[in-house]
Design a protein around this motif. Structure first.
Motif, PDB file in Angstrom:
ATOM      1  N   GLN A  16      71.310  74.868  53.606  1.00 29.42           N
ATOM      2  CA  GLN A  16      71.117  76.250  54.032  1.00 29.42           C
ATOM      3  C   GLN A  16      69.771  76.403  54.739  1.00 29.42           C
ATOM      4  OE1 GLN A  16      72.950  79.380  53.468  1.00 29.42           O
ATOM      5  NE2 GLN A  16      71.399  80.061  54.914  1.00 29.42           N
ATOM      6  N   GLU A  17      69.785  77.067  55.877  1.00 27.01           N
ATOM      7  CA  GLU A  17      68.553  77.344  56.597  1.00 27.01           C
ATOM      8  C   GLU A  17      68.131  78.782  56.345  1.00 27.01           C
ATOM      9  OE1 GLU A  17      68.805  76.360  60.736  1.00 27.01           O
ATOM     10  OE2 GLU A  17      69.554  74.344  60.333  1.00 27.01           O
ATOM     11  N   PHE A  18      66.820  78.980  56.378  1.00 27.00           N
ATOM     12  CA  PHE A  18      66.252  80.299  56.167  1.00 27.00           C
ATOM     13  C   PHE A  18      65.388  80.668  57.367  1.00 27.00           C
ATOM     14  CE2 PHE A  18      67.135  78.400  52.105  1.00 27.00           C
ATOM     15  CZ  PHE A  18      67.779  79.415  51.404  1.00 27.00           C
ATOM     16  N   CYS A  19      65.286  81.946  57.617  1.00 28.74           N
ATOM     17  CA  CYS A  19      64.516  82.456  58.749  1.00 28.74           C
ATOM     18  C   CYS A  19      63.282  83.176  58.216  1.00 28.74           C
ATOM     19  CB  CYS A  19      65.383  83.411  59.559  1.00 28.74           C
ATOM     20  SG  CYS A  19      64.649  83.911  61.126  1.00 28.74           S
ATOM     21  N   CYS A  20      62.139  82.910  58.832  1.00 28.78           N
ATOM     22  CA  CYS A  20      60.877  83.533  58.417  1.00 28.78           C
ATOM     23  C   CYS A  20      60.804  84.966  58.942  1.00 28.78           C
ATOM     24  CB  CYS A  20      59.685  82.738  58.934  1.00 28.78           C
ATOM     25  SG  CYS A  20      59.630  81.030  58.345  1.00 28.78           S
ATOM     26  N   ALA A  21      60.646  85.899  58.042  1.00 27.85           N
ATOM     27  CA  ALA A  21      60.551  87.303  58.432  1.00 27.85           C
ATOM     28  C   ALA A  21      59.131  87.701  58.806  1.00 27.85           C
ATOM     29  CB  ALA A  21      61.061  88.194  57.299  1.00 27.85           C
ATOM     30  N   LEU A  36      63.548  77.227  58.483  1.00 26.42           N
ATOM     31  CA  LEU A  36      63.152  76.146  57.584  1.00 26.42           C
ATOM     32  C   LEU A  36      64.262  75.896  56.585  1.00 26.42           C
ATOM     33  CD1 LEU A  36      62.343  77.551  54.654  1.00 26.42           C
ATOM     34  CD2 LEU A  36      60.220  78.090  55.843  1.00 26.42           C
ATOM     35  N   ARG A  37      64.194  74.733  55.968  1.00 22.40           N
ATOM     36  CA  ARG A  37      65.150  74.390  54.922  1.00 22.40           C
ATOM     37  C   ARG A  37      64.390  73.861  53.709  1.00 22.40           C
ATOM     38  NH1 ARG A  37      65.775  70.193  58.731  1.00 22.40           N
ATOM     39  NH2 ARG A  37      67.404  71.378  59.787  1.00 22.40           N
ATOM     40  N   VAL A  38      64.952  74.060  52.537  1.00 26.93           N
ATOM     41  CA  VAL A  38      64.358  73.561  51.298  1.00 26.93           C
ATOM     42  C   VAL A  38      64.706  72.093  51.152  1.00 26.93           C
ATOM     43  CG1 VAL A  38      64.365  73.769  48.782  1.00 26.93           C
ATOM     44  CG2 VAL A  38      64.446  75.824  50.204  1.00 26.93           C
ATOM     45  N   ALA A  94      59.053  72.719  48.182  1.00 23.36           N
ATOM     46  CA  ALA A  94      59.000  71.785  49.312  1.00 23.36           C
ATOM     47  C   ALA A  94      60.017  72.195  50.366  1.00 23.36           C
ATOM     48  CB  ALA A  94      59.277  70.362  48.829  1.00 23.36           C
ATOM     49  N   VAL A  95      59.535  72.304  51.600  1.00 21.93           N
ATOM     50  CA  VAL A  95      60.397  72.720  52.715  1.00 21.93           C
ATOM     51  C   VAL A  95      60.077  71.866  53.936  1.00 21.93           C
ATOM     52  CG1 VAL A  95      60.516  75.113  51.879  1.00 21.93           C
ATOM     53  CG2 VAL A  95      58.751  74.471  53.538  1.00 21.93           C
ATOM     54  N   GLU A  96      60.901  71.992  54.958  1.00 21.36           N
ATOM     55  CA  GLU A  96      60.564  71.430  56.259  1.00 21.36           C
ATOM     56  C   GLU A  96      61.038  72.386  57.333  1.00 21.36           C
ATOM     57  OE1 GLU A  96      62.430  67.624  56.672  1.00 21.36           O
ATOM     58  OE2 GLU A  96      64.422  68.474  57.051  1.00 21.36           O
ATOM     59  N   LEU A  97      60.289  72.452  58.420  1.00 22.95           N
ATOM     60  CA  LEU A  97      60.633  73.318  59.531  1.00 22.95           C
ATOM     61  C   LEU A  97      61.730  72.657  60.360  1.00 22.95           C
ATOM     62  CD1 LEU A  97      57.031  74.423  60.495  1.00 22.95           C
ATOM     63  CD2 LEU A  97      58.786  75.821  59.398  1.00 22.95           C
ATOM     64  N   CYS A  98      62.745  73.420  60.696  1.00 26.62           N
ATOM     65  CA  CYS A  98      63.919  72.839  61.345  1.00 26.62           C
ATOM     66  C   CYS A  98      63.630  72.348  62.763  1.00 26.62           C
ATOM     67  CB  CYS A  98      65.051  73.869  61.377  1.00 26.62           C
ATOM     68  SG  CYS A  98      65.655  74.336  59.741  1.00 26.62           S
ATOM     69  N   GLU A  99      62.732  73.021  63.477  1.00 32.84           N
ATOM     70  CA  GLU A  99      62.519  72.674  64.874  1.00 32.84           C
ATOM     71  C   GLU A  99      61.839  71.325  65.053  1.00 32.84           C
ATOM     72  OE1 GLU A  99      62.327  77.179  64.488  1.00 32.84           O
ATOM     73  OE2 GLU A  99      61.554  75.446  63.414  1.00 32.84           O
ATOM     74  N   THR A 113      64.843  85.076  54.896  1.00 34.89           N
ATOM     75  CA  THR A 113      66.214  85.572  54.867  1.00 34.89           C
ATOM     76  C   THR A 113      67.130  84.419  55.250  1.00 34.89           C
ATOM     77  OG1 THR A 113      66.073  86.294  57.181  1.00 34.89           O
ATOM     78  CG2 THR A 113      65.565  87.922  55.488  1.00 34.89           C
ATOM     79  N   PRO A 114      68.330  84.338  54.671  1.00 39.52           N
ATOM     80  CA  PRO A 114      69.257  83.288  55.084  1.00 39.52           C
ATOM     81  C   PRO A 114      69.544  83.389  56.580  1.00 39.52           C
ATOM     82  CG  PRO A 114      70.005  84.325  53.054  1.00 39.52           C
ATOM     83  CD  PRO A 114      68.870  85.169  53.568  1.00 39.52           C
ATOM     84  N   ALA A 115      69.465  82.263  57.263  1.00 41.84           N
ATOM     85  CA  ALA A 115      69.727  82.259  58.704  1.00 41.84           C
ATOM     86  C   ALA A 115      71.190  82.590  58.972  1.00 41.84           C
ATOM     87  CB  ALA A 115      69.383  80.899  59.290  1.00 41.84           C
ATOM     88  N   THR A 116      71.436  83.430  59.944  1.00 40.84           N
ATOM     89  CA  THR A 116      72.810  83.800  60.282  1.00 40.84           C
ATOM     90  C   THR A 116      73.522  82.700  61.045  1.00 40.84           C
ATOM     91  OG1 THR A 116      72.023  84.914  62.287  1.00 40.84           O
ATOM     92  CG2 THR A 116      72.273  86.258  60.296  1.00 40.84           C
ATOM     93  N   ALA A 117      72.741  81.812  61.671  1.00 45.68           N
ATOM     94  CA  ALA A 117      73.310  80.660  62.387  1.00 45.68           C
ATOM     95  C   ALA A 117      72.290  79.538  62.312  1.00 45.68           C
ATOM     96  CB  ALA A 117      73.609  81.011  63.844  1.00 45.68           C
ATOM     97  N   PRO A 118      72.726  78.286  62.261  1.00 47.07           N
ATOM     98  CA  PRO A 118      71.770  77.177  62.176  1.00 47.07           C
ATOM     99  C   PRO A 118      70.974  77.017  63.461  1.00 47.07           C
ATOM    100  CG  PRO A 118      73.998  76.355  62.477  1.00 47.07           C
ATOM    101  CD  PRO A 118      74.119  77.821  62.257  1.00 47.07           C
ATOM    102  N   TYR A 119      69.800  76.446  63.320  1.00 49.18           N
ATOM    103  CA  TYR A 119      68.975  76.142  64.488  1.00 49.18           C
ATOM    104  C   TYR A 119      69.701  75.159  65.393  1.00 49.18           C
ATOM    105  CZ  TYR A 119      65.390  73.808  67.249  1.00 49.18           C
ATOM    106  OH  TYR A 119      64.671  73.244  68.278  1.00 49.18           O
ATOM    107  N   ARG A 120      69.736  75.469  66.668  1.00 53.02           N
ATOM    108  CA  ARG A 120      70.362  74.600  67.653  1.00 53.02           C
ATOM    109  C   ARG A 120      69.314  74.179  68.680  1.00 53.02           C
ATOM    110  NH1 ARG A 120      73.790  73.552  64.516  1.00 53.02           N
ATOM    111  NH2 ARG A 120      75.912  74.348  64.458  1.00 53.02           N
TER     112      ARG A 120
END
Length: 248
Positions: free
Chosen positions: A17-22, A46-48, A62-67, A83-90
């Motif tokens: 699951q990916e999360f978005c930084c608010a 980011l993802r846990v 512990a997390v890592e940034l998806c980009e 917040t949970p990302a509505t779509a994964p990072y592409r």
């Protein structure tokens, strides 16, 4: 908004699951959270990377940034700012023809950052305070062009060129013969803009020259000059597999 309990539930259902930084968030270099590793700007994913199969720590996660797959530790209290990302990072793959028109805008970003009150901040990537590679990453990310996070990674990522062939928008690297420790953005006429620290720099963003005849800061970095490089592609991080089964 995510709580510890919600994080457990989300990761049980989807480990990747990916999360978005608010909001802009700090990521630390250890669970002790005493020193910054990097920062995550509003909107970054980011993802846990721990806790999906066991207890999630209550103080740091512990997390890592998806980009760019950059690791760090997020304070548990900052879960409320995810917040949970509505779509994964592409990732978007860009090559030199697509990158070149944006170089002047990346330079303008650094110059605008220099005009703001700022100091050198180890791990800073969101402003107004940056470290050297954080300024480079932020300037190009603002144009949709991703670079790896650290100076030595950026040096390995770009295409090495002779300094005499450097053009505005290229990167210049400094350090010891064994390792790159500093990076700046070339402006032309042997000038470059960079964020440098207190010990041998300006404690913030400034413009220096690649020559012996500069001031003390310029001379210090010129003695440590390693290479110059051209950004010919946008960094694309490896994403985790999407078909990993849920944990039992």
């Amino acid at each position: 908004m995510v709580s510890i309990a919600q994080l457990h539930a989300l990761l049980a259902a989807e480990p990747h699951q990916e999360f978005c930084c608010a909001m802009n968030l700090n990521l630390y270099d250890s669970p002790a959270m005493k020193s910054l590793a990097t920062q995550a700007a509003v909107g970054r994913h980011l993802r846990v990377t721990d806790g999906s199969k066991g207890e999630i720590p209550q103080t740091a996660i512990a997390v890592e940034l998806c980009e760019d797959n950059y690791p760090g530790w997020l304070a548990a209290e900052d879960l409320k700012n995810l917040t949970p990302a509505t779509a994964p990072y592409r990732p978007v793959t860009l090559t030199r023809p697509a990158i070149h028109p944006h170089l002047s805008q990346a330079i303008a970003f650094t110059q605008a950052a220099m005009r703001q009150p700022n100091i050198y901040l180890w791990g800073g990537t969101v402003g107004p305070n940056y470290d050297c590679s954080g300024l480079m990453q932020a300037a190009f990310a603002a144009q949709g062009i991703w670079l790896p996070r650290d100076a030595y990674q950026q040096e390995a990522f770009v295409q090495t060129i002779d300094l005499e062939k450097a053009e505005p928008g290229d990167l210049v690297f400094f350090g010891s013969p064994d390792r790159c420790t500093h990076v700046g953005l070339y402006l032309g006429d042997r000038r470059y803009i960079h964020s440098s620290g207190k010990s041998q720099g300006r404690n913030g963003i400034g413009i220096d020259i690649l020559a012996d005849e500069g001031d003390t800061v310029s001379q210090t970095y010129w003695k440590q000059f390693r290479s110059s490089g051209r950004i010919i592609q946008s960094y694309v991080a490896q994403c985790p597999p999407s078909d990993v089964p849920n944990p039992d």
